[in-house]
Scaffold this motif. Structure first.
Motif, short mmCIF file in Angstrom:
data_model
loop_
_atom_site.label_atom_id
_atom_site.label_comp_id
_atom_site.label_asym_id
_atom_site.label_seq_id
_atom_site.Cartn_x
_atom_site.Cartn_y
_atom_site.Cartn_z
N TRP A 1 0.84 -1.20 0.00
CA TRP A 1 0.00 0.00 0.00
C TRP A 1 0.88 1.26 0.00
CZ3 TRP A 1 -4.99 0.84 -0.92
CH2 TRP A 1 -5.53 2.10 -0.59
N ARG B 1 -7.21 9.91 -0.93
CA ARG B 1 -8.49 9.95 -0.19
C ARG B 1 -9.58 10.09 -1.24
NH1 ARG B 1 -10.42 15.15 -0.30
NH2 ARG B 1 -8.88 16.69 -0.92
N GLU B 2 -10.78 9.69 -0.90
CA GLU B 2 -11.88 9.84 -1.85
C GLU B 2 -12.05 11.32 -2.17
OE1 GLU B 2 -15.28 7.56 -0.46
OE2 GLU B 2 -14.01 5.79 -0.24
N LEU C 1 -12.69 5.79 -4.68
CA LEU C 1 -12.80 4.83 -3.58
C LEU C 1 -11.40 4.61 -3.00
CD1 LEU C 1 -14.52 2.59 -2.02
CD2 LEU C 1 -13.53 1.02 -3.69
N VAL C 2 -11.29 4.73 -1.69
CA VAL C 2 -10.02 4.45 -1.02
C VAL C 2 -10.33 3.61 0.22
CG1 VAL C 2 -8.01 5.40 0.17
CG2 VAL C 2 -8.94 6.59 -1.83
N LYS C 3 -9.94 2.33 0.16
CA LYS C 3 -10.05 1.44 1.31
C LYS C 3 -8.62 0.98 1.61
CE LYS C 3 -14.67 -0.47 0.71
NZ LYS C 3 -15.44 -1.71 0.52
N PRO C 4 -7.95 1.63 2.59
CA PRO C 4 -6.55 1.32 2.86
C PRO C 4 -6.27 -0.18 2.96
CG PRO C 4 -7.21 3.21 4.14
CD PRO C 4 -8.46 2.65 3.50
N ASN C 5 -5.19 -0.60 2.28
CA ASN C 5 -4.73 -1.99 2.24
C ASN C 5 -5.72 -2.95 1.59
OD1 ASN C 5 -2.47 -1.05 3.54
ND2 ASN C 5 -2.84 -2.12 5.45
N GLN C 6 -6.76 -2.41 0.91
CA GLN C 6 -7.76 -3.27 0.28
C GLN C 6 -8.05 -2.91 -1.17
OE1 GLN C 6 -11.45 -3.82 2.53
NE2 GLN C 6 -10.36 -3.14 4.36
N ALA C 7 -8.41 -1.65 -1.41
CA ALA C 7 -8.87 -1.29 -2.75
C ALA C 7 -8.73 0.20 -3.03
CB ALA C 7 -10.33 -1.70 -2.93
N GLU D 1 -10.06 0.17 -11.35
CA GLU D 1 -10.32 -0.45 -10.05
C GLU D 1 -9.14 -1.36 -9.71
OE1 GLU D 1 -13.91 -2.62 -10.81
OE2 GLU D 1 -15.12 -0.80 -10.97
N THR E 1 -7.52 -3.96 -6.57
CA THR E 1 -7.67 -4.63 -5.28
C THR E 1 -6.33 -5.20 -4.85
OG1 THR E 1 -8.32 -6.73 -6.29
CG2 THR E 1 -10.11 -5.22 -5.65
#
Length: 134
Positions: free
Chosen positions: A16, A45-46, A71-77, A89, A91
Motif C-alpha cells: 500500500w 483519499r476519496e 474509492l479508497v479502502k486502505p490496504n484493500q482497494a 479499479e 484490489t
C-alpha cells in the motif's frame, strides 16, 4: 474492462505504501527502461487527486497521468477516474504467496487492447521488481 494481475512478495502495508507514496511511484511507474516518472503527487483519499509525469528519458515525449480517487479502502482497494473519464479499479489481497494486485481499467480507443494490456502489465511488473528489491 481490461484486467491484469501480479502477486508480490511483500507485506500488505508495504505494498500500500509503495503503491501510493510519490517518492516510490517515481521509481516504478513506467512501462520500459527508456521511460521514467520524474514527478508524482497523490492525495490518497476519496475526492483526492493524483498526477504522475511519465516521460521518455531522451526528452522526446512526456504526458501526465492523472485523475481523481473515487474509492479508497486502505490496504484493500482503490478506484479512480482518469482525466478522460475512464475508470480504474485495483484490489490488494493477502494470499499465501504474497499480496495479489488485480487492476482493471477501461481501455482507451487509440491503441489496440493487447498493447494497452502489455503496457499496464509492464508497469505492474516494474512495481513487483521494485518492491521486492527494496
Amino acid at each position: 474492462m481490461i484486467t491484469i494481475k501480479k502477486t508480490v512478495n511483500a507485506s500488505l502495508d508495504k505494498v500500500w505504501n509503495f503503491w501510493n507514496t510519490p517518492e516510490h511511484i517515481t521509481k516504478w511507474s513506467f512501462a520500459s527502461p527508456d521511460w521514467h516518472t520524474p514527478y508524482a503527487e497523490a492525495d490518497v483519499r476519496e475526492g483526492g487527486r493524483f498526477k504522475s509525469t511519465m516521460a521518455a528519458k531522451d526528452g522526446s515525449m512526456s504526458f501526465d497521468f492523472e485523475g481523481e480517487f473515487t474509492l479508497v479502502k486502505p490496504n484493500q482497494a482503490l478506484s479512480y477516474v482518469m482525466g478522460d473519464g475512464r475508470k480504474v479499479e485495483i484490489t490488494f489481497t493477502e494470499t499465501a504467496e504474497g499480496v495479489e494486485i488485480i487492476e482493471s481499467f477501461d481501455p482507451e480507443t487509440q491503441n489496440p487492447e493487447e498493447m494497452q494490456r502489455a503496457g499496464w502489465q509492464a508497469i505492474l511488473d516494474n512495481f513487483k521488481s521494485y518492491i521486492e528489491e527494496n
